[in-house]
Scaffold this motif. Structure first.
Motif, PDB file in Angstrom:
ATOM      1  N   PRO A 150      35.754  48.586  42.917  1.00  0.00           N
ATOM      2  CA  PRO A 150      36.907  49.189  42.229  1.00  0.00           C
ATOM      3  C   PRO A 150      37.279  48.407  40.967  1.00  0.00           C
ATOM      4  O   PRO A 150      38.306  47.728  40.921  1.00  0.00           O
ATOM      5  CB  PRO A 150      37.999  49.111  43.289  1.00  0.00           C
ATOM      6  N   GLY A 151      36.462  48.473  39.939  1.00  0.00           N
ATOM      7  CA  GLY A 151      36.637  47.670  38.740  1.00  0.00           C
ATOM      8  C   GLY A 151      37.987  47.832  38.076  1.00  0.00           C
ATOM      9  O   GLY A 151      38.685  46.852  37.805  1.00  0.00           O
ATOM     10  N   TRP A 152      38.393  49.070  37.786  1.00  0.00           N
ATOM     11  CA  TRP A 152      39.658  49.288  37.080  1.00  0.00           C
ATOM     12  C   TRP A 152      40.846  48.865  37.927  1.00  0.00           C
ATOM     13  O   TRP A 152      41.825  48.317  37.394  1.00  0.00           O
ATOM     14  CB  TRP A 152      39.792  50.743  36.648  1.00  0.00           C
ATOM     15  N   VAL A 153      40.778  49.095  39.218  1.00  0.00           N
ATOM     16  CA  VAL A 153      41.881  48.689  40.096  1.00  0.00           C
ATOM     17  C   VAL A 153      42.035  47.173  40.070  1.00  0.00           C
ATOM     18  O   VAL A 153      43.157  46.645  39.984  1.00  0.00           O
ATOM     19  CB  VAL A 153      41.630  49.193  41.542  1.00  0.00           C
ATOM     20  N   VAL A 154      40.937  46.456  40.095  1.00  0.00           N
ATOM     21  CA  VAL A 154      40.979  44.993  40.064  1.00  0.00           C
ATOM     22  C   VAL A 154      41.483  44.506  38.707  1.00  0.00           C
ATOM     23  O   VAL A 154      42.275  43.558  38.633  1.00  0.00           O
ATOM     24  CB  VAL A 154      39.589  44.407  40.406  1.00  0.00           C
ATOM     25  N   ILE A 155      41.070  45.156  37.624  1.00  0.00           N
ATOM     26  CA  ILE A 155      41.558  44.770  36.297  1.00  0.00           C
ATOM     27  C   ILE A 155      43.070  44.945  36.215  1.00  0.00           C
ATOM     28  O   ILE A 155      43.791  44.055  35.744  1.00  0.00           O
ATOM     29  CB  ILE A 155      40.844  45.586  35.201  1.00  0.00           C
ATOM     30  N   PHE A 156      43.564  46.073  36.693  1.00  0.00           N
ATOM     31  CA  PHE A 156      45.020  46.273  36.661  1.00  0.00           C
ATOM     32  C   PHE A 156      45.739  45.334  37.618  1.00  0.00           C
ATOM     33  O   PHE A 156      46.880  44.948  37.380  1.00  0.00           O
ATOM     34  CB  PHE A 156      45.369  47.735  36.947  1.00  0.00           C
ATOM     35  N   GLY A 157      45.069  44.935  38.692  1.00  0.00           N
ATOM     36  CA  GLY A 157      45.632  43.910  39.568  1.00  0.00           C
ATOM     37  C   GLY A 157      45.787  42.580  38.848  1.00  0.00           C
ATOM     38  O   GLY A 157      46.800  41.888  38.983  1.00  0.00           O
ATOM     39  N   GLY A 158      44.781  42.210  38.062  1.00  0.00           N
ATOM     40  CA  GLY A 158      44.873  40.989  37.257  1.00  0.00           C
ATOM     41  C   GLY A 158      45.972  41.082  36.217  1.00  0.00           C
ATOM     42  O   GLY A 158      46.699  40.106  35.967  1.00  0.00           O
ATOM     43  N   MET A 159      46.111  42.262  35.620  1.00  0.00           N
ATOM     44  CA  MET A 159      47.210  42.454  34.668  1.00  0.00           C
ATOM     45  C   MET A 159      48.560  42.329  35.356  1.00  0.00           C
ATOM     46  O   MET A 159      49.509  41.797  34.793  1.00  0.00           O
ATOM     47  CB  MET A 159      47.092  43.828  33.994  1.00  0.00           C
ATOM     48  N   ALA A 160      48.644  42.814  36.591  1.00  0.00           N
ATOM     49  CA  ALA A 160      49.899  42.686  37.348  1.00  0.00           C
ATOM     50  C   ALA A 160      50.199  41.222  37.654  1.00  0.00           C
ATOM     51  O   ALA A 160      51.360  40.803  37.636  1.00  0.00           O
ATOM     52  CB  ALA A 160      49.823  43.501  38.636  1.00  0.00           C
ATOM     53  N   ILE A 161      49.156  40.438  37.921  1.00  0.00           N
ATOM     54  CA  ILE A 161      49.356  39.003  38.133  1.00  0.00           C
ATOM     55  C   ILE A 161      49.896  38.374  36.854  1.00  0.00           C
ATOM     56  O   ILE A 161      50.859  37.606  36.878  1.00  0.00           O
ATOM     57  CB  ILE A 161      48.045  38.334  38.589  1.00  0.00           C
ATOM     58  N   TRP A 162      49.289  38.716  35.720  1.00  0.00           N
ATOM     59  CA  TRP A 162      49.780  38.196  34.444  1.00  0.00           C
ATOM     60  C   TRP A 162      51.213  38.652  34.176  1.00  0.00           C
ATOM     61  O   TRP A 162      52.006  37.922  33.601  1.00  0.00           O
ATOM     62  CB  TRP A 162      48.886  38.651  33.308  1.00  0.00           C
ATOM     63  N   ALA A 163      51.527  39.895  34.574  1.00  0.00           N
ATOM     64  CA  ALA A 163      52.852  40.445  34.291  1.00  0.00           C
ATOM     65  C   ALA A 163      53.960  39.724  35.050  1.00  0.00           C
ATOM     66  O   ALA A 163      55.127  39.855  34.698  1.00  0.00           O
ATOM     67  CB  ALA A 163      52.883  41.933  34.618  1.00  0.00           C
ATOM     68  N   THR A 164      53.617  38.957  36.071  1.00  0.00           N
ATOM     69  CA  THR A 164      54.663  38.194  36.755  1.00  0.00           C
ATOM     70  C   THR A 164      55.181  37.070  35.877  1.00  0.00           C
ATOM     71  O   THR A 164      56.252  36.521  36.141  1.00  0.00           O
ATOM     72  CB  THR A 164      54.149  37.581  38.073  1.00  0.00           C
ATOM     73  N   GLU A 165      54.440  36.742  34.820  1.00  0.00           N
ATOM     74  CA  GLU A 165      54.813  35.591  34.003  1.00  0.00           C
ATOM     75  C   GLU A 165      54.884  35.862  32.509  1.00  0.00           C
ATOM     76  O   GLU A 165      55.601  35.174  31.804  1.00  0.00           O
ATOM     77  CB  GLU A 165      53.811  34.459  34.270  1.00  0.00           C
ATOM     78  N   PHE A 166      54.154  36.852  32.012  1.00  0.00           N
ATOM     79  CA  PHE A 166      54.046  37.042  30.570  1.00  0.00           C
ATOM     80  C   PHE A 166      54.589  38.402  30.155  1.00  0.00           C
ATOM     81  O   PHE A 166      54.221  39.435  30.723  1.00  0.00           O
ATOM     82  CB  PHE A 166      52.583  36.907  30.126  1.00  0.00           C
TER      83      PHE A 166
END
Length: 159
Positions: free
Chosen positions: A80-96
């Motif tokens: 699930p490439g796109w799902v994982v990419i958006f998951g990483g963006m969500a991790i970044w969104a907790t701080e940036f």
């Protein structure tokens, strides 16, 4: 004199007498109330200490980067490439804040695409195109089976 308005001073009024500019401002304010505030979501004890907060941000960035890179690797591979990419963006969104803005924009675009896809004319067009594609695949499969039988393409000798 600066009144704080960037407009021309004219107010657009709809045929029913309502002020369109005020309605837009009110709807934007409602959206802003529903969305979470921008900024760091680190615990208070982390935010209180500058070096700890900086190392927290570095750790969040590295973890988010690892998840995004894994998602990019999964794009051509099974997963699930796109799902994982958006998951990483969500991790970044907790701080940036920039990641929070990207996720908000993405969510808005996905919602708009969903609404367009639910339009009856678009659904009918998609069904027609899918049906045509299936007929073409069925015809090509039939021609292949008629000419070569159930033989795999890599086992076919020159004919």
């Amino acid at each position: 004199m600066d009144t704080g308005s960037n407009g021309t001073g004219e107010v657009a009024v709809a045929a029913d007498g309502t002020n369109r500019e005020t309605d837009v401002a009110n709807s934007e304010a409602d959206v802003a109330k529903k969305e979470a505030p921008l900024g760091s979501r680190a615990p208070e004890f982390v935010k209180a200490r500058r070096m700890l907060h900086l190392s927290w941000q570095v750790a969040v960035f590295i973890i988010g980067l690892a998840v995004v890179v894994a998602g990019v690797i999964m794009l051509p591979l099974p997963g699930p490439g796109w799902v994982v990419i958006f998951g990483g963006m969500a991790i970044w969104a907790t701080e940036f804040v920039w990641a929070q803005l990207v996720l908000r924009w993405t969510k808005r675009k996905v919602t708009e695409a969903t609404q367009r896809a639910l339009d009856p004319r678009v659904r009918r067009r998609n069904l027609i195109l899918t049906s045509i594609g299936l007929v073409i695949v069925a015809v090509l499969t039939g021609v292949y089976l008629w000419k070569f039988g159930f033989e795999m393409p890599w086992n076919i000798k020159n004919q």
